[in-house]
Design an enzyme around this catalytic site. Structure first.
Site, short mmCIF file in Angstrom:
data_model
loop_
_atom_site.label_atom_id
_atom_site.label_comp_id
_atom_site.label_asym_id
_atom_site.label_seq_id
_atom_site.Cartn_x
_atom_site.Cartn_y
_atom_site.Cartn_z
N TYR A 181 -2.72 -0.94 10.45
CA TYR A 181 -2.63 -1.17 8.99
C TYR A 181 -1.30 -0.64 8.43
CZ TYR A 181 -4.10 -1.07 4.05
OH TYR A 181 -4.19 -1.26 2.68
N SER A 196 0.87 -1.19 0.00
CA SER A 196 0.00 0.00 0.00
C SER A 196 0.90 1.23 0.00
CB SER A 196 -0.86 0.01 1.27
OG SER A 196 -1.44 1.29 1.46
#
Ligand code: NAD
Length: 267
Positions: A165, A152
């Protein structure tokens, strides 16, 4: 037969929806053998398999929780049993459990780390064991194995309210690089694709809401939200002999999100 014409066997984790589904379908268009891993959404996985077959590929669906060692070992055994070998692992499965830092529970922390980081470790380890055991570099112009982590932009962009995350994705960055270094002499390639904002279930509360979407677009200099196929196309190239000299690298597929968009007009 040239390197490009070899039928690849590809295992895609979390392929019942979103980016995993987009990648699996893109490999279907390349007539690949695709293992469609899913966690709970069997219907979604079967839909992915239908799209792979319609595109000319082959495959089967395989239920496994990537955070569970026994599940992962069994999934790789089923893959080898069905197709005889594996060429490419796409480590895609991932979740969010968002919370302000002081309210974050140990369950929210552990769930995200065990899926997004430990799960990627377990799958990568089983793939590497297979690549090392089979030494598949005999095929001219092809790596002996290929692993692609779907990370990401939050492997380098901090994210308030998402410490679990962002930590999992930051962890993938060094997992990917350390592994790439270790196995490069064995002609095994390891890279990441780091998506920006891609319209999937994980963020549908943002792109389905006009106001939130407008705010999100301000963070994307290219001014469009990405689609799963934007990632699928890059994965195809990164898994091919066309990119044979690339290992240990992250490709940001983000419409410029990592370019400090706040400086567009305030330099
Ligand atoms: P998604 O929710 O559609 O897909 C995630 C998939 O992972 C689902 O199919 C889910 O069932 C699967 N999964 C979850 N836990 C699992 C487990 N324990 N074992 C096996 N599978 C499991 O969302 P997505 O956007 O397609 O996300 C795919 C990957 O892309 C994730 O790693 C996510 O972090 C990453 N990513 C997405 C975006 C985005 O904007 N959509 C941006 C950056 C990175």
């Amino acid at each position: 037969m040239t390197a490009q014409e070899i039928t690849q066997t590809v295992l895609v984790t979390g392929a019942s929806s979103g980016i995993g589904q987009g990648i699996a379908t893109a490999f279907g268009r390349k007539k690949a053998n695709v293992v469609v891993n899913y966690y709970s959404d069997e219907e979604g996985a079967n839909h992915t398999l239908d799209m792979i077959r319609e595109a000319g590929g082959h495959g089967f669906v395989c239920k496994a929780d990537v955070s569970k060692e026994d599940d992962v070992i069994s999934m790789f055994a089923q893959t080898i049993n069905e197709f005889g070998s594996l060429d490419v692992l796409i480590n895609n499965a991932g979740i969010q459990k968002d919370s302000s830092f002081s309210s974050m529970t140990i369950e929210q922390w552990n769930k995200v780390i065990s899926t997004n980081l430990t799960g990627h470790f377990l799958c990568a380890r089983e793939a590497i064991k297979h690549f090392e055991a089979t030494q598949r570099s005999k095929r001219e112009g092809n790596a002996a194995g290929n692993i692609i982590f779907i990370s990401s932009v939050h492997d380098i962009i901090p994210w308030a309210g998402h410490a679990n995350y962002a930590s999992s994705k930051g962890g993938i960055l060094m997992l990917m690089k350390s592994l790439a270094l270790e196995v490069a002499p064995k002609k095994i390639r390891v890279n990441s694709i780091s998506p920006g904002a891609i319209a999937t279930d994980i963020n549908d509360e943002v792109w389905k809401d006009e106001e939130k979407k407008k705010e999100l677009l301000k963070l994307i200099p290219y001014r469009r939200i990405g689609q799963p196929d934007d990632i699928g196309k890059v994965a195809i190239w990164l898994a091919s002999a066309e990119s044979d000299y690339i290992t240990g690298t992250t490709i940001y597929v983000d419409g410029g999100m990592t370019l400090y968009p706040g400086f567009l007009e305030n330099g």
